[in-house]
Design a protein around this motif. Structure first.
Motif, short mmCIF file in Angstrom:
data_model
loop_
_atom_site.label_atom_id
_atom_site.label_comp_id
_atom_site.label_asym_id
_atom_site.label_seq_id
_atom_site.Cartn_x
_atom_site.Cartn_y
_atom_site.Cartn_z
N PRO A 100 50.06 130.89 61.40
CA PRO A 100 49.40 132.02 60.74
C PRO A 100 48.70 131.62 59.44
N THR A 101 49.28 130.65 58.74
CA THR A 101 48.68 130.21 57.48
C THR A 101 47.35 129.49 57.70
N ILE A 102 47.22 128.81 58.85
CA ILE A 102 45.95 128.18 59.22
C ILE A 102 44.93 129.28 59.56
N LEU A 103 45.36 130.23 60.38
CA LEU A 103 44.46 131.31 60.82
C LEU A 103 43.92 132.10 59.64
N SER A 104 44.76 132.33 58.67
CA SER A 104 44.35 133.17 57.53
C SER A 104 43.30 132.50 56.65
N ARG A 105 43.13 131.20 56.80
CA ARG A 105 42.18 130.48 55.96
C ARG A 105 40.91 130.07 56.71
N CYS A 106 40.77 130.57 57.92
CA CYS A 106 39.61 130.21 58.75
C CYS A 106 38.91 131.46 59.27
N VAL A 107 37.63 131.33 59.54
CA VAL A 107 36.89 132.37 60.27
C VAL A 107 37.12 132.10 61.75
N VAL A 108 37.69 133.08 62.47
CA VAL A 108 37.99 132.91 63.89
C VAL A 108 36.86 133.50 64.73
N LEU A 109 36.27 132.67 65.60
CA LEU A 109 35.20 133.08 66.48
C LEU A 109 35.70 132.99 67.92
N ASN A 110 35.79 134.12 68.59
CA ASN A 110 36.34 134.16 69.95
C ASN A 110 35.23 134.13 70.99
N MET A 111 35.32 133.17 71.92
CA MET A 111 34.36 133.08 73.02
C MET A 111 34.56 134.25 73.97
N LYS A 112 33.45 134.76 74.49
CA LYS A 112 33.50 135.86 75.46
C LYS A 112 33.04 135.34 76.83
N PRO A 113 33.56 135.94 77.92
CA PRO A 113 33.07 135.54 79.25
C PRO A 113 31.57 135.79 79.36
N VAL A 114 30.85 134.83 79.93
CA VAL A 114 29.41 134.96 80.11
C VAL A 114 29.15 135.75 81.40
N PRO A 115 28.25 136.73 81.37
CA PRO A 115 27.97 137.51 82.59
C PRO A 115 27.61 136.60 83.77
N ASP A 116 28.09 136.98 84.96
CA ASP A 116 27.84 136.17 86.16
C ASP A 116 26.35 135.93 86.39
N SER A 117 25.53 136.93 86.06
CA SER A 117 24.08 136.78 86.29
C SER A 117 23.49 135.64 85.47
N LEU A 118 23.98 135.48 84.23
CA LEU A 118 23.50 134.38 83.38
C LEU A 118 24.01 133.03 83.87
N VAL A 119 25.27 133.01 84.31
CA VAL A 119 25.85 131.77 84.84
C VAL A 119 25.08 131.33 86.08
N LYS A 120 24.84 132.28 86.97
CA LYS A 120 24.10 131.98 88.20
C LYS A 120 22.69 131.48 87.88
N GLN A 121 22.04 132.15 86.93
CA GLN A 121 20.68 131.75 86.55
C GLN A 121 20.67 130.31 86.03
#
Length: 330
Positions: free
Chosen positions: A155-176
């Motif tokens: 938790p002490t590491i997390l509190s000192r960083c900006v956390v950026l969470n990856m999101k699933p990419v839409p299937d249409s973009l993956v297919k493209q």
């Protein structure tokens, strides 16, 4: 090419990082959190290169001396932390490669960027050692942590960083991406995108994997005819499946998508949203011969089989029980 425009999806992360670059409000530490092969390392590379780019824009120009060094992997102020033990980043790794050099000013750039891939592998001692740098970082230092399990960090590491969470990419973009960049055939791209569940790296790996094609062929050939198989044929089929023991989740996912398609077709008679639309005749037979309750029982049995295998229940026993359940409900 290696710019933000080459990142597929992840609009929120791109917007955040580009905003930090344009305003100059760059944090001293970021955590990029996402499952394996989701593109964390690529995003970190682009951001590191943009931070050091001599043009000082929101995109790395890829032409200046700094960008060329970054592209070749020889930038003196972009430091990748390595570790000899495959499953552990030790306290000595952090002390020697991070803490031991942060006080030395950048060699040729405005910043010194440290990148730690698979940062969840840091031992508690290693994380505590890194914490000392995170608590009082020199103004020119930026640390990028890439993790597939953010909960493995203190938790002490997390509190000192900006956390950026990856999101699933839409299937249409993956297919493209698969069709245009890798010239994967349309049907195959659709199947791989469905299996990848928003993970571009996994979709790419599946599209270029001979193993995956073999697993798909074996799974579908069994599912098409399992209603009419004798017990000894099912046991023989299970022995064949054992060849794919290390990729069993892919095998079970193929089965799950087959029955998801059957359920969808049974309910709508529409082939447009099916993943295995090229197998429509066999899917139609499966849909006609199975009840809604039967298909639901099969999907639940597939999920149960995964959990049992994760708990190290005997492989052949789990698969035999699964195949008999599929046959009973087909």
């Amino acid at each position: 090419m290696a710019g933000f425009q080459d990142i597929i999806g992840q609009e929120q992360i791109k917007e955040h990082l580009c905003s930090a670059l344009s305003t100059g409000k760059v944090s001293h530490a970021y955590i990029i959190n996402g499952e394996k092969s989701s593109g964390k390392e690529f995003i970190a590379r682009v951001f590191a290169m943009a931070l050091q780019c001599e043009e000082e824009g929101t995109e790395p120009c890829q032409e200046c001396h700094s960008c060329r060094q970054a592209l070749s992997g020889n930038h003196p102020d972009i430091i990748w932390v390595t570790h000899e033990k495959p499953n552990s980043i030790s306290v000595d790794d952090i002390r020697e490669q991070v803490n031991g050099s942060v006080a030395i000013k950048p060699y040729s750039s405005p910043r010194k960027v440290y990148l730690i891939n698979e940062a969840e592998k840091m031992t508690v001692q290693a994380q505590n050692a890194l914490l000392k740098t995170l608590e009082e970082p020199p103004e020119y230092v930026v640390i990028l942590l890439m993790v597939s399990n953010v909960n493995a960090l203190l938790p002490t590491i997390l509190s000192r960083c900006v956390v950026l969470n990856m999101k699933p990419v839409p299937d249409s973009l993956v297919k493209q991406y698969l069709c245009t960049q890798l010239q994967v055939p349309d049907y195959k791209a659709e199947v791989c995108a469905a299996f990848a569940r928003g993970n571009v790296g996994k979709a790419k790996a599946l599209a270029t994997s001979e193993d995956f094609e073999n697993i798909k062929t074996e799974a579908l050939s069994l599912l098409k005819y399992i209603q009419d198989m004798e017990l000894n044929e099912i046991i023989t089929a299970v022995k064949k499946i054992t060849e794919y023991k290390m990729k069993i989740n892919d095998y079970l996912d193929i089965c799950a998508i087959w029955y998801r398609d059957a359920l969808l077709f049974k309910a709508t008679s529409d082939i447009n949203h099916l993943i295995f639309k090229e197998e429509i005749q066999a899917l139609r037979r499966t849909a006609q011969r199975s009840s809604y309750e039967g298909i639901e029982n099969i999907v639940n049995a597939l999920d149960t089989a995964k959990k049992r295998l994760d708990s190290n229940v005997n492989f052949e026993l789990v698969m035999e029980l699964l195949m008999l359940t599929i046959q009973e409900n087909s």
